[in-house]
Design a protein around this motif. Structure first.
Motif, PDB file in Angstrom:
ATOM      1  N   LEU A  76     -30.089   1.829  17.624  1.00 11.66           N
ATOM      2  CA  LEU A  76     -30.239   1.027  19.135  1.00 11.66           C
ATOM      3  C   LEU A  76     -30.300   2.190  20.149  1.00 11.66           C
ATOM      4  CD1 LEU A  76     -27.893  -2.189  18.423  1.00 11.66           C
ATOM      5  CD2 LEU A  76     -30.585  -1.844  18.161  1.00 11.66           C
TER       6      LEU A  76
ATOM      7  N   PHE B 178     -30.938  -6.825  20.509  1.00  8.51           N
ATOM      8  CA  PHE B 178     -31.921  -6.592  19.487  1.00  8.51           C
ATOM      9  C   PHE B 178     -31.963  -7.647  18.730  1.00  8.51           C
ATOM     10  CE2 PHE B 178     -32.109  -5.901  14.946  1.00  8.51           C
ATOM     11  CZ  PHE B 178     -33.048  -4.914  14.886  1.00  8.51           C
TER      12      PHE B 178
ATOM     13  N   LEU C  59     -39.402  -4.902  20.391  1.00 13.02           N
ATOM     14  CA  LEU C  59     -38.322  -3.880  19.823  1.00 13.02           C
ATOM     15  C   LEU C  59     -38.649  -2.488  20.335  1.00 13.02           C
ATOM     16  CD1 LEU C  59     -37.618  -4.764  16.181  1.00 13.02           C
ATOM     17  CD2 LEU C  59     -36.160  -5.349  18.188  1.00 13.02           C
TER      18      LEU C  59
END
Length: 106
Positions: free
Chosen positions: A10, A19, A79
């Motif tokens: 991350l 996330f 993402l």
């Protein structure tokens, strides 16, 4: 059975809840994979491992990848700013499933 894995990091300032919101699919995905486990590293909570449990044969993968391609692309787009490049992963065939609470003879 197959297992699909993905290891990512991350980005700084991104937590698991952020996330997860981006990672979740827009709609239910029929068929496989039906179950995906997500885990954060104990050594570095910015590292996230996802494991998809897939009840299929390798020859089935192109068919379901094509079926879910549009949704997967939307998820990957969401993402993009949250995770760095892949740290590893792949699709693996399960060759052992052992209950270590019982004695196993070779």
């Amino acid at each position: 059975m197959l297992i699909g894995t993905s290891l990512r990091r991350l980005n700084d300032g991104v937590d698991y809840a952020t996330f997860r919101k981006a990672w979740l699919p827009d709609e239910a995905i029929p068929g496989d994979p039906r179950r995906v486990l997500s885990a954060l590293s104990l050594d570095d909570p910015q590292e996230i491992l996802t494991c998809a449990l897939i009840d299929a044969e390798p020859a089935d993968i192109p068919v379901w990848m094509e079926r879910i391609a549009a949704g997967e692309q939307r998820r990957m787009d969401r993402l993009a700013g949250l995770v760095g490049p892949s740290l590893g992963g792949g699709v693996f065939r399960v060759v052992g499933d052992d209950d270590l609470s019982r004695l196993i003879r070779a």
